[in-house]
Design an enzyme around this catalytic site. Structure first.
Site, PDB file in Angstrom:
ATOM      1  N   TYR A   1     -10.043 -11.364  -6.236  1.00 51.95           N
ATOM      2  CA  TYR A   1      -9.108 -11.544  -7.349  1.00 51.95           C
ATOM      3  C   TYR A   1      -9.389 -12.815  -8.136  1.00 51.95           C
ATOM      4  O   TYR A   1      -9.000 -12.925  -9.289  1.00 51.95           O
ATOM      5  CB  TYR A   1      -7.665 -11.538  -6.834  1.00 51.95           C
ATOM      6  CG  TYR A   1      -7.295 -10.213  -6.228  1.00 51.95           C
ATOM      7  CD1 TYR A   1      -7.103  -9.083  -7.024  1.00 51.95           C
ATOM      8  CD2 TYR A   1      -7.195 -10.065  -4.851  1.00 51.95           C
ATOM      9  CE1 TYR A   1      -6.801  -7.857  -6.469  1.00 51.95           C
ATOM     10  CE2 TYR A   1      -6.895  -8.838  -4.284  1.00 51.95           C
ATOM     11  CZ  TYR A   1      -6.700  -7.743  -5.097  1.00 51.95           C
ATOM     12  OH  TYR A   1      -6.418  -6.529  -4.544  1.00 51.95           O
TER      13      TYR A   1
ATOM     14  N   LYS B   1      -2.503  -2.015   7.447  1.00 52.14           N
ATOM     15  CA  LYS B   1      -3.903  -1.776   7.791  1.00 52.14           C
ATOM     16  C   LYS B   1      -4.215  -2.477   9.106  1.00 52.14           C
ATOM     17  O   LYS B   1      -3.869  -3.634   9.291  1.00 52.14           O
ATOM     18  CB  LYS B   1      -4.809  -2.305   6.682  1.00 52.14           C
ATOM     19  CG  LYS B   1      -6.120  -1.559   6.579  1.00 52.14           C
ATOM     20  CD  LYS B   1      -6.813  -1.853   5.276  1.00 52.14           C
ATOM     21  CE  LYS B   1      -8.043  -0.993   5.132  1.00 52.14           C
ATOM     22  NZ  LYS B   1      -8.742  -1.260   3.873  1.00 52.14           N
TER      23      LYS B   1
ATOM     24  N   HIS C   1      -2.832   1.753  -6.307  1.00 51.01           N
ATOM     25  CA  HIS C   1      -3.523   0.533  -5.880  1.00 51.01           C
ATOM     26  C   HIS C   1      -3.681  -0.455  -7.034  1.00 51.01           C
ATOM     27  O   HIS C   1      -3.787  -1.662  -6.814  1.00 51.01           O
ATOM     28  CB  HIS C   1      -4.882   0.887  -5.273  1.00 51.01           C
ATOM     29  CG  HIS C   1      -5.272  -0.033  -4.161  1.00 51.01           C
ATOM     30  ND1 HIS C   1      -4.576  -0.083  -2.968  1.00 51.01           N
ATOM     31  CD2 HIS C   1      -6.253  -0.960  -4.061  1.00 51.01           C
ATOM     32  CE1 HIS C   1      -5.129  -0.994  -2.183  1.00 51.01           C
ATOM     33  NE2 HIS C   1      -6.140  -1.542  -2.816  1.00 51.01           N
TER      34      HIS C   1
ATOM     35  N   HIS D   1      -4.121  -8.847   4.135  1.00 52.16           N
ATOM     36  CA  HIS D   1      -5.575  -8.859   4.303  1.00 52.16           C
ATOM     37  C   HIS D   1      -5.928  -9.683   5.535  1.00 52.16           C
ATOM     38  O   HIS D   1      -5.451 -10.808   5.681  1.00 52.16           O
ATOM     39  CB  HIS D   1      -6.268  -9.487   3.089  1.00 52.16           C
ATOM     40  CG  HIS D   1      -6.311  -8.587   1.896  1.00 52.16           C
ATOM     41  ND1 HIS D   1      -6.552  -9.046   0.619  1.00 52.16           N
ATOM     42  CD2 HIS D   1      -6.145  -7.241   1.773  1.00 52.16           C
ATOM     43  CE1 HIS D   1      -6.532  -8.031  -0.225  1.00 52.16           C
ATOM     44  NE2 HIS D   1      -6.283  -6.932   0.449  1.00 52.16           N
TER      45      HIS D   1
ATOM     46  N   ARG E   1       0.870  -1.181   0.000  1.00 50.70           N
ATOM     47  CA  ARG E   1       0.000   0.000   0.000  1.00 50.70           C
ATOM     48  C   ARG E   1       0.907   1.231   0.000  1.00 50.70           C
ATOM     49  O   ARG E   1       2.065   1.171   0.435  1.00 50.70           O
ATOM     50  CB  ARG E   1      -0.884   0.028   1.253  1.00 50.70           C
ATOM     51  CG  ARG E   1      -1.822  -1.168   1.398  1.00 50.70           C
ATOM     52  CD  ARG E   1      -2.610  -1.069   2.704  1.00 50.70           C
ATOM     53  NE  ARG E   1      -3.563  -2.164   2.837  1.00 50.70           N
ATOM     54  CZ  ARG E   1      -3.331  -3.294   3.500  1.00 50.70           C
ATOM     55  NH1 ARG E   1      -2.151  -3.479   4.088  1.00 50.70           N
ATOM     56  NH2 ARG E   1      -4.260  -4.232   3.588  1.00 50.70           N
TER      57      ARG E   1
ATOM     58  N   ARG F   1      -0.867  -2.812  -6.960  1.00 47.61           N
ATOM     59  CA  ARG F   1      -1.100  -3.819  -5.909  1.00 47.61           C
ATOM     60  C   ARG F   1      -2.111  -4.865  -6.389  1.00 47.61           C
ATOM     61  O   ARG F   1      -1.933  -6.062  -6.190  1.00 47.61           O
ATOM     62  CB  ARG F   1      -1.583  -3.098  -4.654  1.00 47.61           C
ATOM     63  CG  ARG F   1      -1.905  -3.984  -3.458  1.00 47.61           C
ATOM     64  CD  ARG F   1      -2.166  -3.081  -2.258  1.00 47.61           C
ATOM     65  NE  ARG F   1      -3.055  -3.677  -1.285  1.00 47.61           N
ATOM     66  CZ  ARG F   1      -2.673  -4.454  -0.279  1.00 47.61           C
ATOM     67  NH1 ARG F   1      -1.395  -4.760  -0.127  1.00 47.61           N
ATOM     68  NH2 ARG F   1      -3.563  -4.930   0.585  1.00 47.61           N
TER      69      ARG F   1
END
Length: 286
Positions: free
Chosen positions: A261, A160, A226, A252, A135, A229
């Site tokens: 994805y 995150k 992004h 994640h 990120r 990514r």
């Protein structure tokens, strides 16, 4: 009187920021939440769901997207809970986000973008966004000491949710980092610094966005950080890498976030390849 109220409000916002940090929120989240709560009070609102809805309605009229409004709602709910106003927080409902599929780049597009870089620093920024799936905030926070050349990994701190993670990187990418560091003539602890400032401060997210947009234009691609990514995740999946491994690499917390994805990728049955091949296939075509 107004000055006293403003001072009390500033103290409250500071306490709220401390509360968020103790809750494990990332620096980015703390910054955004306190920004919106400050705006909320600057407009004379009280901490009630009714005033919150008025504030949200005004932002919507200003053209705020559903995603941005969601962020404001999360900030308001967090503040109400901080104040012990759980019943007011419960009245604020988060609108459902439409599930949009991320647009993945082709490997040829990524190659053009990397080759468009004008400096070693910019090239490495693009390679890490793509080749490590970072990120923007994670990239900007990287320190030189976070690169472990012996083990071939980088430590991504404060991702995150405030979580750290270890991301393996290829020999090719390690060589790019070494080459870049050898070209540096400053003693900043950060891996990436602002080039145009006398004092070598760490790179800002705004600079990263500007660079990515610039090199996207040069390569003839509409580009955001992004997207690089997203492309990392999609290309890994296409090469047969297990989705749970991709989940860990991306940082994640929920597998469902990564599973989007699988809807983008169409080549899942390929034999799994080593992660290093992903970056080497880009650099090899330079």
């Amino acid at each position: 009187m107004e000055e006293r109220e403003e001072r009390v409000r500033d103290d409250t916002i500071e306490e709220f920021a401390t509360y968020l940090e103790l809750e494990g929120k990332s620096r980015n989240t703390v910054r955004m939440y306190t920004y919106y709560i400050s705006k909320f009070f600057e407009e004379g609102h009280s901490p009630t769901a009714r005033d919150a809805l008025r504030f949200l309605a005004k932002l919507k009229r200003k053209g705020y997207s559903t995603r941005s409004l969601n962020l404001v709602i999360q900030a308001l709910k967090a503040y109400f809970k901080f104040e012990g106003l759980d019943s007011e927080a419960e009245k604020l409902k988060t609108p459902k986000m439409p599930k949009t599929l991320p647009k993945s780049l082709t490997e040829e597009e990524v190659r053009r973008i990397i080759n468009a870089a004008e400096t070693l620093r910019d090239r490495l920024i693009l390679l890490l966004l793509y080749g490590a799936g970072l990120r923007v905030s994670e990239l900007c926070n990287l320190r030189v000491e976070d690169v472990n050349f012996e083990y071939g990994v980088i430590v991504v701190r404060g991702g995150k949710g405030g979580k750290d993670r270890v991301v393996p990187i290829s020999e090719s990418l390690l060589s790019e980092i070494k080459r870049y560091l050898e070209s540096r003539n400053d003693d900043s602890p950060y891996l990436f610094v602002e080039m145009k400032r006398k004092r070598k401060d760490k790179l800002s997210p705004k600079t990263v966005w500007r660079l990515v947009k610039k090199y996207g234009r040069k390569a003839g691609v509409e580009l955001t950080p992004h997207q690089l990514r997203h492309s990392f995740a999609t290309h890994m999946l296409e090469r047969g890498i297990d989705i749970r491994i991709i989940q860990e690499l991306l940082g994640h917390s929920n597998l469902s976030t990564t599973q989007i994805y699988t809807k983008v990728s169409t080549k899942h049955l390929k034999e799994a390849v080593k992660k290093a091949k992903l970056v080497e296939s880009i650099i090899g075509g330079s």
